[in-house]
Structure formats: structure tokens, C-alpha cells
Design a protein around this motif. Structure first.
Motif, mmCIF file in Angstrom:
data_model
loop_
_atom_site.group_PDB
_atom_site.id
_atom_site.type_symbol
_atom_site.label_atom_id
_atom_site.label_comp_id
_atom_site.label_asym_id
_atom_site.label_seq_id
_atom_site.Cartn_x
_atom_site.Cartn_y
_atom_site.Cartn_z
ATOM 1 N N ALA A 1 14.581 1.325 -24.280
ATOM 2 C CA ALA A 1 15.788 1.639 -23.517
ATOM 3 C C ALA A 1 15.907 0.758 -22.278
ATOM 4 N N LYS A 2 17.128 0.618 -21.806
ATOM 5 C CA LYS A 2 17.403 -0.063 -20.545
ATOM 6 C C LYS A 2 17.129 0.908 -19.403
ATOM 7 N N PHE A 3 16.616 0.391 -18.278
ATOM 8 C CA PHE A 3 16.370 1.214 -17.097
ATOM 9 C C PHE A 3 17.433 0.927 -16.051
ATOM 10 N N GLU A 4 18.002 1.973 -15.493
ATOM 11 C CA GLU A 4 19.006 1.840 -14.434
ATOM 12 C C GLU A 4 18.468 2.495 -13.166
ATOM 13 N N LEU A 5 18.287 1.689 -12.114
ATOM 14 C CA LEU A 5 17.813 2.210 -10.828
ATOM 15 C C LEU A 5 19.008 2.768 -10.066
ATOM 16 N N LYS A 6 19.166 4.072 -10.142
ATOM 17 C CA LYS A 6 20.348 4.693 -9.538
ATOM 18 C C LYS A 6 20.123 6.198 -9.409
ATOM 19 N N SER A 7 20.690 6.767 -8.369
ATOM 20 C CA SER A 7 20.683 8.217 -8.256
ATOM 21 C C SER A 7 21.646 8.801 -9.285
ATOM 22 N N VAL A 8 21.258 9.877 -9.913
ATOM 23 C CA VAL A 8 22.140 10.541 -10.877
ATOM 24 C C VAL A 8 23.408 11.028 -10.179
ATOM 25 N N GLU A 9 23.314 11.273 -8.878
ATOM 26 C CA GLU A 9 24.506 11.666 -8.123
ATOM 27 C C GLU A 9 25.564 10.571 -8.135
ATOM 28 N N ASP A 10 25.113 9.320 -8.236
ATOM 29 C CA ASP A 10 26.043 8.189 -8.220
ATOM 30 C C ASP A 10 26.392 7.684 -9.610
ATOM 31 N N LEU A 11 25.808 8.277 -10.616
ATOM 32 C CA LEU A 11 26.033 7.827 -11.991
ATOM 33 C C LEU A 11 27.391 8.304 -12.483
ATOM 34 N N ARG A 12 28.178 7.382 -13.001
ATOM 35 C CA ARG A 12 29.514 7.716 -13.489
ATOM 36 C C ARG A 12 29.491 8.038 -14.975
ATOM 37 N N ALA A 13 30.436 8.831 -15.391
ATOM 38 C CA ALA A 13 30.526 9.224 -16.792
ATOM 39 C C ALA A 13 30.720 8.024 -17.705
ATOM 40 N N ASP A 14 31.500 7.023 -17.265
ATOM 41 C CA ASP A 14 31.739 5.870 -18.121
ATOM 42 C C ASP A 14 30.473 5.059 -18.350
ATOM 43 N N GLU A 15 29.527 5.092 -17.392
ATOM 44 C CA GLU A 15 28.251 4.405 -17.581
ATOM 45 C C GLU A 15 27.421 5.100 -18.662
ATOM 46 N N VAL A 16 27.490 6.418 -18.703
ATOM 47 C CA VAL A 16 26.786 7.163 -19.746
ATOM 48 C C VAL A 16 27.452 6.931 -21.096
ATOM 49 N N ARG A 17 28.767 7.009 -21.127
ATOM 50 C CA ARG A 17 29.499 6.823 -22.398
ATOM 51 C C ARG A 17 29.274 5.425 -22.970
ATOM 52 N N LYS A 18 29.103 4.451 -22.100
ATOM 53 C CA LYS A 18 28.859 3.085 -22.555
ATOM 54 C C LYS A 18 27.540 2.994 -23.334
ATOM 55 N N ALA A 19 26.565 3.803 -22.946
ATOM 56 C CA ALA A 19 25.279 3.817 -23.649
ATOM 57 C C ALA A 19 25.342 4.613 -24.944
ATOM 58 N N PHE A 20 26.232 5.592 -25.006
ATOM 59 C CA PHE A 20 26.418 6.364 -26.230
ATOM 60 C C PHE A 20 27.131 5.522 -27.291
ATOM 61 N N ARG A 21 27.263 6.082 -28.489
ATOM 62 C CA ARG A 21 28.016 5.445 -29.561
ATOM 63 C C ARG A 21 29.191 6.335 -29.934
ATOM 64 N N LYS A 22 30.374 5.731 -30.031
ATOM 65 C CA LYS A 22 31.613 6.493 -30.217
ATOM 66 C C LYS A 22 31.568 7.382 -31.441
ATOM 67 N N HIS A 23 31.035 6.873 -32.547
ATOM 68 C CA HIS A 23 30.996 7.649 -33.785
ATOM 69 C C HIS A 23 29.582 8.130 -34.109
ATOM 70 N N GLY A 24 28.700 8.164 -33.097
ATOM 71 C CA GLY A 24 27.333 8.621 -33.321
ATOM 72 C C GLY A 24 27.130 10.054 -32.867
ATOM 73 N N ILE A 25 25.909 10.534 -33.035
ATOM 74 C CA ILE A 25 25.494 11.826 -32.491
ATOM 75 C C ILE A 25 24.814 11.519 -31.161
ATOM 76 N N ASN A 26 25.343 12.050 -30.081
ATOM 77 C CA ASN A 26 24.887 11.675 -28.743
ATOM 78 C C ASN A 26 24.148 12.817 -28.054
ATOM 79 N N LEU A 27 23.088 12.443 -27.349
ATOM 80 C CA LEU A 27 22.209 13.397 -26.681
ATOM 81 C C LEU A 27 22.078 13.027 -25.211
ATOM 82 N N LEU A 28 22.330 13.988 -24.336
ATOM 83 C CA LEU A 28 22.066 13.811 -22.911
ATOM 84 C C LEU A 28 20.815 14.629 -22.584
ATOM 85 N N ALA A 29 19.786 13.942 -22.100
ATOM 86 C CA ALA A 29 18.485 14.568 -21.896
ATOM 87 C C ALA A 29 18.032 14.346 -20.468
ATOM 88 N N GLY A 30 17.074 15.154 -20.033
ATOM 89 C CA GLY A 30 16.524 14.891 -18.716
ATOM 90 C C GLY A 30 15.722 16.034 -18.134
#
Length: 381
Positions: A59-88
Motif C-alpha cells: 500500500a501507499k503511505f500518506e503522512l496526514k492527520s485523518v482530520e485533514d483527510l478528504r473523502a475524495d482522497e479515500v475514494r481515489k484509493a477505492f475501486r468504483k466497481h469493487g468491494i471497498n473496506l474502510l479499516a482502522g
């Protein structure tokens, strides 16, 4: 059923794409990858996590606070027609039983709400969260669960002892799983066919060390030095014993007081034939818990702590040739989600998807069937 037969016969072949929030050194990501989940992105505010995360995982590592993480940055890592998991695993120190000064004034208290925000804004099919057991009684966790349920997730959570899943360590954790597809549960130990593991089985074959010494072949296999007094104390300690076994002159003054007599889990040796105690961020210090080596006169090494957290022996935490900051690496190891628990979570998700295969096929048929019909109406093939 063995883990091998489980993987062969009961797991979906569908690709699951994941983003790991508060990823740390990569324990959860590494476990999910072992279970066949494609983790695309790990996010953490700690720069010390960058090298171990990126060097041991795909995986790619992003040095960032989750408070500053935008939804579009997460969606970019997901796949539009895939099964997506948000973990943590949101930082758990503020909820830990070791933290007697826990307060809602601690900003970490509210990081779980940032996790909830990103679930709401990205709407993944699957969510998993791991944390300390005491979080289960906090309103912030109850709000997290309620928001998931209101968004039509099926939610389950439970407190598990990782030793039951083959981790060579007693470590109780709260594990939550949520799915939009239907009911989901964490696999039970008997469903995976795991065996308990002891300290002896995990670390007995590592090269011996003196206190304060580092192994030349593996610099992470190094132990902290001991003061003369603590050297006398560890020599007087027996595996599984306490400081009550010592002669009077070795007992710390604080333990002679009435308020200190109940603190028996410090200055102790581990037992060879039992799982280790819970690894904390201070496991490298003899006086910080029952972290004395069962036989050698020293605290356990950084590598031994990582192995007891089920990191592979070859897991890299520091670039070759760079100095090792014991406190920093100890913190990364102690805070990590055990790799083995991450793998169990990943296997549970893939079994869940296999159980809902028909639902997934119907959803895919509707999605792509509708797209094909719309193209046909416009005269496109």
C-alpha cells in the motif's frame, strides 16, 4: 477446519480494496494483505510509520492527520466497481485502562468521529475497527455504532483475547465489523483451526543477548541496558513471579507503601510456556511490566516484542544502517494491531462475502445490466 482449508474452500475470489486509517507501522494492513485483501492506502500522522509501512506492504503511505483527510482522497484509493473496506484503529491511549487521566479534553478522544465522517462520506461496503476493550463503554463508540446502523450497515462487535487466535500474547481487543451486504461476524478460533502459542514457541530460538546488547545480524534484536539495581532484581526474579519474591533490600520504596502493594505486574519475567502479557509501548523496559526475558537477565528485545505482536521476523522498522531509536520503535510495535488479528479480520470479511455471493451477483447484474440497456437505447454496442 484448518486455516489452509478455510482459504481454499470458503473464501470469495472477489477483490476487496481497503484503506487503513491510523495505520501505524502496518500491523492491520499486513494481516489484511495476508488474507488476500488489497490494501491501497495507509494514513497516519506519525512520520516514523512511513518506512515500516511502505517497506513491508504493497500500500501507499500518506503522512496526514485523518482530520485533514478528504473523502475524495479515500475514494481515489477505492475501486468504483469493487468491494471497498474502510479499516482502522483510532489511537487508543486515551481509552486505555493504563491511562488514568483519560479525558474528553484529549483530542484523540474524538478521532473515532473522524472515522465515522469518512464512512459517511465514502459509503464503503465494509467497515472494520479495532481498539481497546474499554472503548465499548464510551458514548463516542455508541455514537459510532448508531451512525453505522442508521446508514444501513449490519454491525457486530465483540471483545476477543488474541491468544485464542494463536497470538503468543494475552491481548484483549474490541473488534467491530460492519457490512451493507448482510450480517457479518468475526470467525471464531475453532472455525480457523488455530493453536495457542507460547513465548517459548515464539522467541526461544533467537540468539541470546546481554542487557544493552544488539545482535549484529539483526540490529532490532537489541535489549535495553539495566542499572546495577535492576540487574540484581532480574537475577532475583523467576518466570511468572513478582517483586514479592525478592529480598527486602531490592523492593522499590513505592511498592513498600500500601498504595503500591497491588502493582505486582511490574518487574517480572515472562513464563516460557504461556503467552506473553500484553505488549505496551514500554515493553522494552524491565520495570514497565512483566517484560523480563524468561531466562536471560534482560528485558525482551525490540524484535522479540515485534514477534510477540506476530510481525514476521523479517519485518523492517528502520532503514539499513540507520540508528534505532528504542522508544520510537517500541511505541510503533506496542501500538500496532497484531498481524494475526488483522489476518483473522480479513478472513472473516472474505468468508462473509462468499456467504453473500448471490447478493453481490444480483447487485452487479443490476448495475451493469442497467448500463448496458442505457447504451443500447442510444444505439451504442
Amino acid at each position: 477446519m484448518s486455516a489452509a482449508s478455510l482459504k481454499q474452500n470458503n473464501l470469495t475470489k472477489r477483490k476487496v480494496y481497503a484503506v487503513d486509517l491510523f495505520c501505524g507501522a502496518g500491523g492491520l494492513t499486513h494481516g489484511l494483505e495476508r488474507a488476500g485483501i488489497d490494501v491501497r492506502l495507509g494514513v497516519d500522522i506519525d512520520p516514523a510509520c512511513s518506512y515500516p509501512y511502505s517497506s513491508n506492504n504493497n500500500a501507499k503511505f500518506e503522512l496526514k492527520s485523518v482530520e485533514d483527510l478528504r473523502a475524495d482522497e479515500v475514494r481515489k484509493a477505492f475501486r468504483k466497481h469493487g468491494i471497498n473496506l474502510l479499516a482502522g484503529c483510532a489511537p487508543c491511549q486515551t481509552f486505555s485502562t493504563y491511562n488514568r487521566k483519560a479525558s474528553q479534553d484529549d483530542e484523540r478522544w474524538w478521532l473515532l468521529l473522524q472515522f465515522s465522517r469518512l464512512v459517511r462520506e465514502t459509503a464503503p461496503e465494509l467497515v472494520t475497527m479495532e481498539n481497546v476493550p474499554s472503548l465499548i463503554n464510551q458514548n463516542v463508540f455508541k455514537s459510532f455504532v448508531e451512525e453505522l446502523e442508521q446508514a444501513n450497515y449490519h454491525v457486530t462487535y465483540q471483545i476477543v483475547n488474541c491468544a485464542d487466535y494463536g497470538l503468543p500474547q494475552h491481548r484483549k481487543r474490541l473488534v467491530l465489523l460492519a457490512s451493507k451486504l448482510g450480517s457479518i461476524n468475526l470467525l471464531q478460533p475453532h472455525e480457523i483451526g488455530v493453536n495457542s502459542q507460547t513465548v517459548r514457541e515464539a522467541i526461544a530460538d533467537l540468539p541470546p543477548l546481554q542487557a544493552g546488547e544488539a545482535n549484529e545480524a539483526d540490529p532490532l534484536h537489541q535489549s535495553s541496558s539495566l542499572s546495577p539495581t535492576n540487574m540484581d532484581r532480574i537475577k532475583a526474579s523467576r518466570p511468572g513471579g513478582t517483586w514479592r519474591d525478592w529480598e527486602e533490600q531490592l523492593v522499590a520504596e513505592c511498592h513498600k507503601k500500601g498504595s503500591g502493594k497491588t502493582y505486582q505486574s511490574v518487574y517480572g519475567r515472562m513464563s516460557w510456556d504461556e503467552p506473553a502479557p500484553t505488549m505496551t509501548t514500554q515493553f522494552f523496559g524491565f520495570g514497565n511490566g512483566r517484560f523480563g526475558h524468561p531466562e536471560q537477565d534482560r528485558a525482551i528485545s525490540l524484535r522479540e516484542g515485534a514477534i510477540l505482536q506476530s510481525f514476521p521476523r523479517e519485518y523492517k522498522f528502520v532503514p539499513p544502517g540507520e540508528p534505532i531509536a528504542i522508544k520510537t520503535i517500541g511505541r510503533l510495535i506496542g501500538n500496532a494491531v497484531p498481524v494475526k488479528l488483522g489476518e483473522v479480520i480479513g478472513l472473516s470479511i472474505r468468508v462473509h462475502l462468499a456467504q453473500h455471493e448471490n447478493y453481490l451477483k444480483e447487485q452487479r447484474r443490476r448495475k451493469f445490466g442497467s448500463s448496458h440497456r442505457n447504451l443500447s437505447r442510444r444505439g451504442e454496442p
